[in-house]
Motif scaffolding. Structure first.
Motif, PDB file in Angstrom:
ATOM      1  N   SER A  32      52.449  35.921  90.988  1.00 44.97           N
ATOM      2  CA  SER A  32      53.097  34.608  91.089  1.00 44.97           C
ATOM      3  C   SER A  32      52.148  33.570  91.670  1.00 44.97           C
ATOM      4  CB  SER A  32      54.358  34.705  91.953  1.00 44.97           C
ATOM      5  OG  SER A  32      55.310  35.541  91.348  1.00 44.97           O
ATOM      6  N   GLU A  33      51.385  33.961  92.691  1.00 39.78           N
ATOM      7  CA  GLU A  33      50.427  33.038  93.294  1.00 39.78           C
ATOM      8  C   GLU A  33      49.311  32.674  92.317  1.00 39.78           C
ATOM      9  OE1 GLU A  33      48.957  34.597  96.963  1.00 39.78           O
ATOM     10  OE2 GLU A  33      50.795  34.127  98.069  1.00 39.78           O
ATOM     11  N   ALA A  34      48.840  33.655  91.563  1.00 37.45           N
ATOM     12  CA  ALA A  34      47.781  33.380  90.585  1.00 37.45           C
ATOM     13  C   ALA A  34      48.273  32.402  89.525  1.00 37.45           C
ATOM     14  CB  ALA A  34      47.311  34.681  89.936  1.00 37.45           C
ATOM     15  N   LEU A  35      49.507  32.578  89.059  1.00 39.65           N
ATOM     16  CA  LEU A  35      50.067  31.659  88.068  1.00 39.65           C
ATOM     17  C   LEU A  35      50.294  30.274  88.666  1.00 39.65           C
ATOM     18  CD1 LEU A  35      52.650  33.942  86.238  1.00 39.65           C
ATOM     19  CD2 LEU A  35      50.518  33.017  85.304  1.00 39.65           C
ATOM     20  N   ALA A  36      50.724  30.217  89.923  1.00 42.33           N
ATOM     21  CA  ALA A  36      50.936  28.922  90.572  1.00 42.33           C
ATOM     22  C   ALA A  36      49.618  28.173  90.726  1.00 42.33           C
ATOM     23  CB  ALA A  36      51.598  29.129  91.925  1.00 42.33           C
ATOM     24  N   THR A  37      48.569  28.898  91.101  1.00 39.32           N
ATOM     25  CA  THR A  37      47.250  28.275  91.241  1.00 39.32           C
ATOM     26  C   THR A  37      46.756  27.759  89.901  1.00 39.32           C
ATOM     27  OG1 THR A  37      46.689  29.683  93.123  1.00 39.32           O
ATOM     28  CG2 THR A  37      44.853  28.696  91.922  1.00 39.32           C
ATOM     29  N   LEU A  38      46.918  28.581  88.866  1.00 45.95           N
ATOM     30  CA  LEU A  38      46.515  28.161  87.528  1.00 45.95           C
ATOM     31  C   LEU A  38      47.320  26.952  87.080  1.00 45.95           C
ATOM     32  CD1 LEU A  38      44.555  29.120  85.301  1.00 45.95           C
ATOM     33  CD2 LEU A  38      46.432  30.501  84.386  1.00 45.95           C
ATOM     34  N   GLY A  39      48.630  27.001  87.339  1.00 44.75           N
ATOM     35  CA  GLY A  39      49.478  25.885  86.950  1.00 44.75           C
ATOM     36  C   GLY A  39      49.114  24.595  87.658  1.00 44.75           C
ATOM     37  N   LYS A  40      48.780  24.690  88.932  1.00 47.20           N
ATOM     38  CA  LYS A  40      48.376  23.500  89.681  1.00 47.20           C
ATOM     39  C   LYS A  40      47.100  22.904  89.099  1.00 47.20           C
ATOM     40  CE  LYS A  40      47.433  21.899  94.382  1.00 47.20           C
ATOM     41  NZ  LYS A  40      47.328  22.276  95.806  1.00 47.20           N
ATOM     42  N   SER A  41      46.157  23.771  88.741  1.00 45.08           N
ATOM     43  CA  SER A  41      44.897  23.293  88.162  1.00 45.08           C
ATOM     44  C   SER A  41      45.114  22.623  86.811  1.00 45.08           C
ATOM     45  CB  SER A  41      43.915  24.457  87.991  1.00 45.08           C
ATOM     46  OG  SER A  41      43.575  25.017  89.233  1.00 45.08           O
ATOM     47  N   LEU A  42      46.138  23.083  86.099  1.00 47.25           N
ATOM     48  CA  LEU A  42      46.439  22.510  84.781  1.00 47.25           C
ATOM     49  C   LEU A  42      47.351  21.290  84.867  1.00 47.25           C
ATOM     50  CD1 LEU A  42      47.065  25.835  82.851  1.00 47.25           C
ATOM     51  CD2 LEU A  42      45.278  24.173  82.314  1.00 47.25           C
ATOM     52  N   GLY A  43      47.873  21.012  86.050  1.00 43.10           N
ATOM     53  CA  GLY A  43      48.802  19.900  86.199  1.00 43.10           C
ATOM     54  C   GLY A  43      50.189  20.198  85.668  1.00 43.10           C
ATOM     55  N   VAL A  44      50.563  21.468  85.702  1.00 43.09           N
ATOM     56  CA  VAL A  44      51.877  21.885  85.200  1.00 43.09           C
ATOM     57  C   VAL A  44      52.975  21.340  86.106  1.00 43.09           C
ATOM     58  CG1 VAL A  44      53.372  23.917  85.009  1.00 43.09           C
ATOM     59  CG2 VAL A  44      51.091  23.933  83.984  1.00 43.09           C
ATOM     60  N   GLU A  45      54.024  20.816  85.475  1.00 40.79           N
ATOM     61  CA  GLU A  45      55.163  20.292  86.221  1.00 40.79           C
ATOM     62  C   GLU A  45      56.454  20.750  85.561  1.00 40.79           C
ATOM     63  OE1 GLU A  45      54.831  16.080  86.373  1.00 40.79           O
ATOM     64  OE2 GLU A  45      53.066  16.075  87.664  1.00 40.79           O
TER      65      GLU A  45
END
Length: 197
Positions: free
Chosen positions: A133-146
């Motif tokens: 979950s943390e890895a996906l959250a970090t990736l999502g933050k880098s991609l600007g996922v909202e």
């Protein structure tokens, strides 16, 4: 100097792995593992107090082995789309190189008795889930996922989609095609193209 045990935990788990990969979790019994490993039944019970413990160890060893490579693939790239693509390729390459383990992971933890796992096993499983979950959250933050929809799209791109590429061949016993890594990467990149910034 004491001799190493003849039937250590990994040897017994390797036997359990072959049984599970060949005929599913129901094939993994204490007696079957002892027979497959050429070990006395007492050796199996010495390492694993119950079939539930044996199944939990088999599942957790397998999923943790997969996850370590997946985390490494994600962390090896500065560009988040390159990281996601590397994670997708890892799913395919690992499944090809570790076919029995990949077949084990076609099932879920519930098939390996999760409802009856002791707290230490549940904590290990929870820690793995937390790291994913943390890895996906970090990736999502880098991609600007909202938003939830984009988060679900990211999970689909990085986890579910590459699993779909290998699931069919693993279930039928067919070889994973040589082009599968490229297919997983292209599909993941295409799904991420409209995400975030």
């Amino acid at each position: 100097m004491a001799r190493p045990p003849l039937y250590d935990m990994n040897r017994l788990l390797d036997a359990a792995l072959e049984l599970a990969a060949g005929a599913g979790p129901p094939a993994v019994t204490m007696a079957a593992v002892a027979k497959a490993a050429g070990a006395p039944s007492g050796s199996v019970y010495h390492r694993f107090p119950s079939r539930t413990a044996l199944l939990a160890e088999l599942w957790l060893r397998t999923v943790e082995g997969f996850q370590e490579g997946w985390f490494a693939a994600l962390s090896g790239h500065r560009d988040p789309r390159d990281a996601a693509a590397a994670g997708a390729r890892h799913v395919v390459a690992w499944s090809r190189g570790n076919r029995p383990e990949a077949v084990v992971l076609l099932y879920g933890a519930e098939d390996y008795g999760r409802a009856d796992w002791s707290q230490p096993y549940l904590r290990r499983a929870g820690e793995g889930h937390r790291r994913v979950s943390e890895a996906l959250a970090t990736l999502g933050k880098s991609l600007g996922v909202e938003g939830e929809l984009e988060r679900d799209q990211l999970t689909l791109a990085v986890i579910d989609l590459p699993l779909a590429v290998v699931r069919g061949p693993l279930r039928t016993g067919a070889p994973i095609p040589a082009r599968a890594e490229e297919l997983a990467e292209r599909s993941t990149r295409a799904l991420l193209a409209g995400l975030g910034r």
